[in-house]
Design a protein around this motif. Structure first.
Motif, PDB file in Angstrom:
ATOM      1  N   UNK A 239       0.862  -1.312   0.090  1.00 46.55           N
ATOM      2  CA  UNK A 239      -0.041   0.087   0.118  1.00 46.55           C
ATOM      3  C   UNK A 239       0.799   1.156  -0.057  1.00 46.55           C
ATOM      4  N   UNK A 240       1.817   1.294   0.880  1.00 49.40           N
ATOM      5  CA  UNK A 240       2.604   2.340   1.049  1.00 49.40           C
ATOM      6  C   UNK A 240       3.401   2.723  -0.481  1.00 49.40           C
ATOM      7  N   UNK A 246       0.832   7.492  -6.316  1.00 48.09           N
ATOM      8  CA  UNK A 246      -0.407   7.963  -6.318  1.00 48.09           C
ATOM      9  C   UNK A 246      -1.575   7.200  -6.610  1.00 48.09           C
ATOM     10  N   UNK A 247      -1.708   6.014  -6.183  1.00 44.80           N
ATOM     11  CA  UNK A 247      -2.612   5.053  -5.923  1.00 44.80           C
ATOM     12  C   UNK A 247      -3.092   4.746  -4.590  1.00 44.80           C
ATOM     13  N   UNK A 248      -4.330   4.269  -4.674  1.00 43.64           N
ATOM     14  CA  UNK A 248      -4.872   4.065  -3.158  1.00 43.64           C
ATOM     15  C   UNK A 248      -4.904   5.101  -2.366  1.00 43.64           C
ATOM     16  N   UNK A 265      -4.132  -4.414  13.599  1.00 38.86           N
ATOM     17  CA  UNK A 265      -4.866  -2.930  13.869  1.00 38.86           C
ATOM     18  C   UNK A 265      -4.345  -2.292  12.484  1.00 38.86           C
ATOM     19  N   UNK A 266      -3.227  -2.077  12.142  1.00 40.23           N
ATOM     20  CA  UNK A 266      -2.684  -1.248  11.096  1.00 40.23           C
ATOM     21  C   UNK A 266      -3.406  -1.434  10.011  1.00 40.23           C
ATOM     22  N   UNK A 273      -9.545   3.410   5.689  1.00 44.55           N
ATOM     23  CA  UNK A 273      -9.179   4.670   4.888  1.00 44.55           C
ATOM     24  C   UNK A 273      -9.283   4.346   3.429  1.00 44.55           C
ATOM     25  N   UNK A 274      -9.691   3.075   3.340  1.00 50.85           N
ATOM     26  CA  UNK A 274     -10.044   2.806   1.699  1.00 50.85           C
ATOM     27  C   UNK A 274      -8.653   2.555   0.998  1.00 50.85           C
ATOM     28  N   UNK A 275      -7.541   2.308   1.820  1.00 50.10           N
ATOM     29  CA  UNK A 275      -6.152   1.949   1.041  1.00 50.10           C
ATOM     30  C   UNK A 275      -5.928   0.518   0.874  1.00 50.10           C
TER      31      UNK A 275
END
Length: 330
Positions: A239-240, A246-248, A265-266, A273-275
């Motif tokens: 995800x990062x 500039x995605x997710x 939890x993360x 957050x929709x990520x």
């Protein structure tokens, strides 16, 4: 004289209670402490030990089997009544069993399942964990369900899913089974999966981010339709990396579904957050509690069948996985 007798009796009772409370000592060997899932597992074991009045000591194997072997030797020399072992290398389980057997103490393996023939070589050896094929199947189903509900996710409209696979530790049974069954679940849903890139990231967020950054540069994020990671830490690393491209970040036109395993939890926060699309709960709380309850019963001569968890084949306690998708992780 009567006072002296009462004082002596009181002292004897206090001493007996203290000795009894300290009697069950559990040696816990963890493959490495800086693993988010095993931290939760370790905390669950500590909490259950406190409830039972047992003493548990955890040792950090630092991802080194030689170090862990030395820790096992020390626990045995210190007089622990039972071992709980998360082996660095599951293929070294025979040596661990040999050490426990020579000391005539039970051993409960957790998280990394020894080969069946090794576990069966000692009547006092058990395994507590979850069936990795279930987590792989459920992760694949999350991806398949998303594509069926969102036709636009098929960016090149070829009816297939072009995906990236981030794998855990090389040789780890969870890596092998989660990878295999996640892809099979997509096939079984009637969608053809196409692996366009894969790599070992050792369950690690930073490694996964670096690998995914390289993949996005080489392949182009616009050509990646899904990311399947064997655990949440690697999913979060992916995800990062996608955010670096500039995605997710909230724009549905620049979104790649990412799925992991563990429901830490993360990951749940990233889903809110929709990520990140989804994860599969690897129930560390129940696994940790089951491991300690079993260890305590074995060490105290209790009935292992009355600890509240089913034991199959006289060796295994299986804790089921659960799918978690956005909106279900409140």
């Amino acid at each position: 004289m009567r006072k002296v007798f009462i004082l002596a009796l009181t002292f004897l009772l206090v001493f007996s209670f203290t000795a009894s409370a300290d009697e069950i000592k559990i040696g816990s060997c963890i493959y490495r402490f800086n693993d988010a899932f095993m931290l939760r597992f370790r905390n669950a074991m500590s909490a259950e030990s406190e409830k039972l009045g047992a003493k548990i000591e955890h040792a950090d194997g630092q991802d080194n089997q030689i170090t862990q072997n030395e820790q096992i030797d020390k626990f045995i020399a210190d007089g622990v009544k039972v071992l709980i072992v998360n082996p660095v290398d599951r293929m070294s389980s025979q040596l661990i069993i040999d050490k426990a057997k020579a000391a005539n103490i039970p051993v409960v393996f957790i998280n990394r399942e020894p080969p069946e023939e090794i576990l069966n070589s000692y009547e006092k050896a058990y395994y507590v964990g979850a069936k990795a094929e279930e987590s792989g199947t459920e992760a694949g189903q999350i991806i398949a369900d998303y594509f069926k509900a969102n036709p636009a996710a098929d960016k090149n409209h070829d009816g297939k899913i072009q995906f990236v696979l981030l794998k855990g530790q090389n040789g780890h049974q969870d890596m092998i089974l989660r990878s295999k069954y996640s892809v099979e679940a997509i096939k079984n849903a009637g969608i053809e999966p196409v692996e366009i890139a894969s790599a070992i990231a050792n369950w690690d967020k930073l490694q996964a981010m670096q690998i995914m950054n390289a993949f996005t540069m080489a392949i182009g994020p616009e050509n990646i339709e899904a990311v399947i990671a064997n655990n949440d830490e690697m999913a979060l690393g992916a995800v990062e990396a996608l955010k670096n491209s500039d995605y997710n970040k909230g724009d549905k036109n620049f979104y790649i579904p990412v799925v992991g395993v563990d429901a830490n939890a993360s990951a749940l926060d990233a889903m809110n957050k929709g990520e990140m699309l989804g994860t599969v709960l690897n129930d560390s709380d129940n696994q940790g509690a089951a491991a300690v309850k079993l260890a305590y019963a074995l060490a105290s001569g209790g009935d292992v069948k009355s600890i509240g968890y089913e034991i199959t084949d006289n060796k295994y306690i299986w804790i089921p996985y659960q799918k978690v998708t956005r909106g279900e992780n409140k």
